[in-house]
Design a protein around this motif. Structure first.
Motif, short mmCIF file in Angstrom:
data_model
loop_
_atom_site.label_atom_id
_atom_site.label_comp_id
_atom_site.label_asym_id
_atom_site.label_seq_id
_atom_site.Cartn_x
_atom_site.Cartn_y
_atom_site.Cartn_z
N ASN A 15 0.81 -1.22 0.00
CA ASN A 15 0.00 0.00 0.00
C ASN A 15 0.84 1.27 0.00
N PRO A 16 1.79 1.40 -0.94
CA PRO A 16 2.57 2.64 -1.01
C PRO A 16 1.71 3.78 -1.59
N ASN A 20 3.20 12.01 -5.46
CA ASN A 20 3.53 12.91 -4.35
C ASN A 20 2.62 12.73 -3.14
N GLY A 21 2.30 11.46 -2.87
CA GLY A 21 1.53 11.15 -1.67
C GLY A 21 0.04 11.34 -1.81
N THR A 22 -0.43 11.70 -3.00
CA THR A 22 -1.86 11.99 -3.16
C THR A 22 -2.69 10.76 -3.51
N LEU A 23 -2.04 9.69 -3.96
CA LEU A 23 -2.78 8.49 -4.37
C LEU A 23 -2.17 7.26 -3.70
N ARG A 24 -3.00 6.51 -3.00
CA ARG A 24 -2.51 5.28 -2.38
C ARG A 24 -2.86 4.08 -3.26
N VAL A 25 -1.88 3.21 -3.44
CA VAL A 25 -2.07 1.99 -4.22
C VAL A 25 -2.32 0.86 -3.21
N ASP A 26 -3.54 0.42 -3.11
CA ASP A 26 -3.92 -0.61 -2.13
C ASP A 26 -4.19 -1.91 -2.89
N GLU A 27 -3.22 -2.82 -2.84
CA GLU A 27 -3.36 -4.08 -3.59
C GLU A 27 -4.50 -4.95 -3.07
N LEU A 28 -4.78 -4.90 -1.76
CA LEU A 28 -5.91 -5.67 -1.25
C LEU A 28 -7.21 -5.23 -1.91
N GLU A 29 -7.31 -3.93 -2.13
CA GLU A 29 -8.49 -3.39 -2.79
C GLU A 29 -8.49 -3.75 -4.28
N LYS A 30 -7.34 -3.55 -4.94
CA LYS A 30 -7.26 -3.83 -6.38
C LYS A 30 -7.57 -5.29 -6.69
N CYS A 31 -7.20 -6.17 -5.78
CA CYS A 31 -7.41 -7.61 -6.00
C CYS A 31 -8.73 -8.09 -5.38
N SER A 142 11.40 3.91 -2.58
CA SER A 142 10.83 5.14 -2.02
C SER A 142 11.81 6.31 -2.05
N ALA A 143 13.09 6.02 -1.90
CA ALA A 143 14.03 7.12 -1.65
C ALA A 143 15.27 7.13 -2.52
N MET A 144 15.47 6.08 -3.34
CA MET A 144 16.60 6.06 -4.28
C MET A 144 16.10 6.17 -5.73
N PHE A 145 15.00 5.46 -6.02
CA PHE A 145 14.46 5.47 -7.38
C PHE A 145 13.39 6.54 -7.58
N GLY A 146 12.88 7.10 -6.48
CA GLY A 146 11.88 8.15 -6.58
C GLY A 146 10.50 7.68 -7.00
N TRP A 147 10.17 6.41 -6.73
CA TRP A 147 8.93 5.84 -7.25
C TRP A 147 7.74 5.99 -6.29
N TRP A 148 7.97 5.74 -4.99
CA TRP A 148 6.86 5.67 -4.03
C TRP A 148 7.08 6.64 -2.87
N ASN A 149 5.99 6.82 -2.10
CA ASN A 149 6.05 7.48 -0.80
C ASN A 149 6.76 8.82 -0.88
N GLU A 150 7.96 8.97 -0.29
CA GLU A 150 8.65 10.26 -0.32
C GLU A 150 9.14 10.64 -1.72
N GLN A 151 9.26 9.64 -2.58
CA GLN A 151 9.68 9.86 -3.98
C GLN A 151 10.98 10.67 -4.09
N ALA A 352 5.68 -1.62 -11.37
CA ALA A 352 6.08 -1.52 -9.95
C ALA A 352 5.13 -0.60 -9.17
N LEU A 353 3.85 -0.69 -9.48
CA LEU A 353 2.78 0.07 -8.81
C LEU A 353 2.88 1.58 -9.02
N ARG A 354 3.72 2.01 -9.98
CA ARG A 354 3.91 3.46 -10.17
C ARG A 354 2.79 4.10 -10.97
N GLU A 355 2.05 3.28 -11.74
CA GLU A 355 1.00 3.82 -12.60
C GLU A 355 -0.31 3.09 -12.32
N PRO A 356 -1.38 3.84 -12.06
CA PRO A 356 -2.67 3.20 -11.76
C PRO A 356 -3.41 2.81 -13.04
N ASN A 357 -2.89 1.81 -13.75
CA ASN A 357 -3.47 1.40 -15.04
C ASN A 357 -4.51 0.29 -14.91
#
Length: 439
Positions: A15-16, A20-31, A142-151, A352-357
């Protein structure tokens, strides 16, 4: 209590946040697990699986300091108890609640330990935990690749996230042990390897091959090598923070869970850029590297592969991974379990959960309509074939695992007391909660 091999699957609770923190990816919900959780547990039963990587969604359960909404966890964990399925409880899977922010928050470790303690108090029959899932990957994405959370995309951001994540894991283990002295912690960590593409790439590959161990080195209180020590201190880790990790002695409560996918090996170019190499060494060789470093019992905690056009790709990968597990075991490494991850197909892991497709990734034992896939049938057969055979082999693991239905039995209560006494008395510190036993 005979030794028991841990055949497992998982229900993915990533659930990252992204954007910029505005959208949560919740796999339990998606599945669709919130609606179909009873059906999902039926499927676990149907496969003959007794161990399930699973946890409550932290963002909707941990509402504030000492404030929790246990409604969904009470429903699901009571049902697991009823079914005698032992959860390996995944308390933090790539995300934190909005009010904590992200992994740069220095308050996260203490707050997370409070959450872990509260969970253990509410569900005292639970023994197996993965407090923070894939600590290295979580910090990296989250903090090296800039993908999730703090980006963030910086070494400073990465080291900050890593030290907070691993400290949270250590403090959570301590908090859980105060409630459940015989708790067993199965670290689920990505096992990686970086291959130099040519001689000019040897140096960057060496650095990456040192960095991959950082989360487990810190978690197990192992001294990092000198280059990594300089890297950590150059990027904000204080001497006092480093010594916090050296001072913890929880290794004897741990199983080194390692994850292996086709994407875990990388080709490194001279400029330090990487691309996927596919499987070169494989699970056997890389697991030996980690086992030689930590000397702990091992569990293969995640693998999967897409069911491709011919329909048997995932089945063949399962067979290959299982052959690697047996080879590791026959080499004398105490390997205690295997996991196909996850129970159902996942959604949007292709980015890697970066795009809500809402792209469905066909890599579960079941599809999202809960129809069994060929790999589900193959895994069910594999478990049926091997379940009774493995404990009889010459090298087996004696893990004092208490199944949910046995948690109130006298021997289970005595075990907790024995471990508590051993932990309190330094002279018995050699007694391993998790120990190998050749029969």
């Amino acid at each position: 209590m005979g030794p028991q091999f841990l055949f497992a699957t998982g229900i993915e609770n990533s659930n990252p946040t992204i954007q910029n923190g505005t959208l949560r990816v919740d796999e339990l919900e998606k599945c669709n697990h919130y609606q179909l959780w009873e059906k999902d547990f039926d499927l676990v039963d149907e496969l003959g699986i007794r161990f399930l990587r699973y946890g409550p969604p932290i963002h909707s359960t941990f509402l504030g300091p000492n404030t929790y909404d246990w409604a969904f966890a009470d429903l699901t964990f009571q049902d697991l108890l009823r079914r005698n399925i032992a959860p390996i409880v995944d308390l933090c899977h790539f995300g934190v609640p909005d009010w904590i922010g992200n992994f740069q928050n220095p308050d996260f470790p203490v707050l997370f330990a409070q959450y872990a303690r509260a969970f253990a108090q509410r569900f005292p029959w639970v023994q197996l935990y993965t407090p923070v899932n894939e600590m290295f990957i979580c910090a990296q994405f989250s903090a090296m690749f800039g993908w999730w959370n703090e980006q963030l995309s910086s070494d400073l951001g990465f080291v900050t996230a890593l030290k907070h994540i691993v400290k949270a894991n250590v403090l959570a283990m301590k908090a859980i042990l105060e409630i459940r002295p015989d708790a067993i912690f199965i670290q689920s960590e990505s096992s990686e390897y970086f291959h130099a593409e040519n001689p000019a790439a040897i140096k960057p590959a060496e650095i990456m091959n040192s960095r991959r161990f950082l989360s487990l080195d810190l978690n197990y209180g192992r001294r990092v090598d000198s280059e990594m020590y300089e890297y950590l201190t150059d990027n904000g880790m204080t001497r006092q923070e480093y010594h916090f990790f050296l001072g913890n002695n929880l290794k004897r409560h741990c199983i080194m869970g390692n994850d292996y996918y086709q994407t875990n090996e990388h080709r490194v170019a001279p400029d330090g850029s990487t691309r996927a190499s596919g499987e070169i060494f494989g699970y056997h060789t890389i697991t030996h590297q980690y086992y030689d470093r930590y000397r702990l019992p091992v569990m293969h905690t995640e693998t999967n592969l897409w069911q491709g056009p011919s329909g048997d790709e995932a089945v063949n990968w399962l067979w290959k991974e299982w052959a690697n597990v047996l080879r590791v075991r026959n080499d004398g490494v105490p390997i205690v379990g295997f996991t196909w991850y996850s129970l159902t197909d996942q959604v949007d892991w292709d980015t890697a959960l970066r795009e809500p497709n809402n792209n469905v990734n066909p890599l579960g034992l079941y599809d999202l309509d809960r129809n069994i896939r060929p790999v589900g049938m193959a895994y069910k057969q594999l478990i049926a074939d091997w379940n009774q055979v493995l404990p009889a082999h010459s090298v087996c693991l004696q893990v004092p695992i208490v199944m949910p239905h046995d948690s109130h039995r006298d021997w289970a209560q005595e075990q907790k007391q024995d471990v508590k006494t051993a932990s309190a008395d330094p002279s018995t510190a050699a007694v391993n909660t998790v120990s190998t036993d050749a029969s």
